[in-house]
Design a protein around this motif. Structure first.
Motif, short mmCIF file in Angstrom:
data_model
loop_
_atom_site.label_atom_id
_atom_site.label_comp_id
_atom_site.label_asym_id
_atom_site.label_seq_id
_atom_site.Cartn_x
_atom_site.Cartn_y
_atom_site.Cartn_z
N GLY A 202 0.85 -1.22 0.17
CA GLY A 202 -0.06 -0.11 0.04
C GLY A 202 0.63 1.31 -0.13
N TYR A 203 1.94 1.17 0.57
CA TYR A 203 2.92 2.28 0.71
C TYR A 203 3.31 2.68 -0.75
CZ TYR A 203 6.40 5.48 2.89
OH TYR A 203 6.92 6.48 3.41
N GLY A 204 3.82 1.70 -1.56
CA GLY A 204 3.98 1.98 -2.93
C GLY A 204 5.34 2.16 -3.25
N THR A 205 6.21 2.03 -2.52
CA THR A 205 7.62 2.44 -2.73
C THR A 205 8.60 1.23 -2.14
OG1 THR A 205 9.43 4.21 -3.04
CG2 THR A 205 8.26 3.87 -1.04
N ASP A 206 9.94 1.29 -2.73
CA ASP A 206 10.70 0.36 -2.07
C ASP A 206 11.27 0.51 -0.59
OD1 ASP A 206 10.94 -1.11 -4.41
OD2 ASP A 206 12.67 -0.26 -5.03
N VAL A 207 11.10 -0.25 0.16
CA VAL A 207 11.50 0.03 1.49
C VAL A 207 12.59 -0.90 2.04
CG1 VAL A 207 10.49 -0.55 3.95
CG2 VAL A 207 9.28 0.80 2.30
N ASP A 208 13.50 -0.42 2.94
CA ASP A 208 14.86 -1.21 3.25
C ASP A 208 14.03 -1.88 4.42
OD1 ASP A 208 16.84 -2.30 4.38
OD2 ASP A 208 17.95 -0.39 3.85
N LEU A 209 14.08 -3.39 4.13
CA LEU A 209 13.50 -4.31 5.25
C LEU A 209 14.49 -4.33 6.61
CD1 LEU A 209 11.56 -7.21 3.37
CD2 LEU A 209 10.56 -4.90 4.09
N GLN A 210 15.51 -4.22 6.35
CA GLN A 210 16.41 -4.38 7.33
C GLN A 210 16.41 -3.02 8.36
OE1 GLN A 210 20.79 -4.42 6.10
NE2 GLN A 210 21.58 -4.94 7.90
N VAL A 211 16.20 -2.02 7.81
CA VAL A 211 15.87 -0.94 8.71
C VAL A 211 14.72 -1.07 9.35
CG1 VAL A 211 15.60 1.60 8.90
CG2 VAL A 211 17.14 0.61 7.15
N ILE A 212 13.78 -1.70 8.92
CA ILE A 212 12.33 -1.94 9.73
C ILE A 212 12.70 -2.95 10.71
CG2 ILE A 212 9.93 -3.03 9.27
CD1 ILE A 212 10.06 -0.34 7.93
N HIS A 213 13.44 -3.94 10.47
CA HIS A 213 13.86 -4.89 11.37
C HIS A 213 14.60 -4.21 12.62
CE1 HIS A 213 13.51 -8.44 8.29
NE2 HIS A 213 12.43 -7.74 8.57
N ALA A 214 15.52 -3.24 12.21
CA ALA A 214 16.31 -2.43 13.41
C ALA A 214 15.40 -1.65 14.23
CB ALA A 214 17.29 -1.59 12.48
N TRP A 215 14.36 -0.95 13.51
CA TRP A 215 13.46 -0.31 14.44
C TRP A 215 12.61 -1.05 15.31
CZ3 TRP A 215 14.23 4.42 15.73
CH2 TRP A 215 14.73 5.17 14.68
N TRP A 216 12.15 -2.32 14.75
CA TRP A 216 11.42 -3.13 15.78
C TRP A 216 12.28 -3.31 17.05
CZ3 TRP A 216 10.01 -7.25 11.59
CH2 TRP A 216 8.84 -6.86 10.90
N SER A 217 13.61 -3.91 16.70
CA SER A 217 14.51 -4.27 17.88
C SER A 217 14.77 -3.04 18.58
CB SER A 217 15.77 -4.71 17.35
OG SER A 217 15.82 -5.80 16.69
N LEU A 218 14.99 -1.64 18.11
CA LEU A 218 15.27 -0.70 18.79
C LEU A 218 14.05 0.04 19.69
CD1 LEU A 218 17.28 2.37 17.32
CD2 LEU A 218 15.70 2.82 19.03
N ARG A 219 13.02 -0.10 18.93
CA ARG A 219 11.91 0.52 19.73
C ARG A 219 11.44 -0.46 21.02
NH1 ARG A 219 7.13 3.56 18.80
NH2 ARG A 219 5.40 2.70 20.29
#
Length: 248
Positions: A202-219
């Motif tokens: 839905g967001y409609g653009t490439d997303v760096d999944l490694q950064v998403i995983h990083a924010w999951w851990s960090l948060r």
């Protein structure tokens, strides 16, 4: 007469529901100022503000139901998740707010906060050292340059309301401001990794999944001790501790 329902309550703020009205009580009026300002300028649906009399903000209930809740099975359709992704993209493409938000903290300050929190988690025996160390390494990917976007800053799935496959509104804007767009995408999918693909579609653009995983851990690392101290249980299945274990 309508009953009064406590939606959330801790030492910083309380939210009550009376019929179709939500009453937010917050001792920090700066947070309410940010929330009112963000709702007025956000290019996505937000609740109607009924009145404000410090320390109380009254807002109207949104149509529909939350996209889901952390620690509970998500019942919304993939199309609803994709619609949420599209709404988040519209927000991120909107005019920048005047100040940084929670998702816009400096990388140096964030790294220092994370290092201090990890030390406390291990020293006080809150979490096993190997779990903390592994997730601290995963979190490193979040520390990279990013282009400022209009971010919500606390985009939990319970703050996104949908009716069928339509997003009817987004709640709780007190952490809004300029920030890292991927922080919002990580927050809305925290504990619901199975819907990350729907959000990204839905967001409609490439997303760096490694950064998403990083924010999951960090948060999650930053949230565990706060949750315990404010009467919440991050060990509940599907919540922050499970998110950290999944990175192992």
């Amino acid at each position: 007469m309508d009953t009064v329902k406590v939606v959330v309550a801790h030492s910083e703020r309380v939210t009550l529901r009376v019929g179709d009205v939500f009453l937010k009580v917050d001792a920090d009026q700066a947070r309410i100022d940010v929330e009112v300002e963000a709702m007025a300028s956000a290019p996505v649906p937000t609740p109607d503000i009924l009145w404000r009399k410090p320390p109380v903000l009254a807002i109207a209930a949104l149509r529909g139901a939350p996209l889901g809740r952390l620690g509970e099975p998500a019942t919304a359709s993939p199309a609803a998740w994709a619609a949420a992704g599209a709404a988040i993209r519209k927000l991120h493409d909107g005019p920048l707010p005047p100040r940084p938000g929670r998702a816009g903290r400096s990388l140096d300050a964030l790294a220092a906060e994370l290092d201090g929190e990890c030390e406390l988690l291990v020293t006080n025996g809150v979490l096993p050292a190997d779990l903390v160390t592994r997730n601290r390494r995963v979190a490193e990917a979040a520390f990279r340059p990013w282009t400022p976007a209009f971010t919500h800053g606390d985009l939990q799935i319970a703050h996104v309301f949908v009716d069928g496959d339509e997003v009817t509104g987004i709640l709780d804007w007190s952490e809004a401001g300029q920030g890292d767009a991927l922080y919002d995408l990580a927050t809305v999918t925290l504990g619901h990794e199975e819907h990350l693909g729907d959000i990204v579609a839905g967001y409609g653009t490439d997303v760096d999944l490694q950064v998403i995983h990083a924010w999951w851990s960090l948060r999650s690392l930053l949230g565990v001790r706060w949750l315990i101290e404010h009467g919440f249980d991050p060990h509940t299945p599907g919540c922050e501790v499970d998110v950290l274990k999944a990175r192992m």
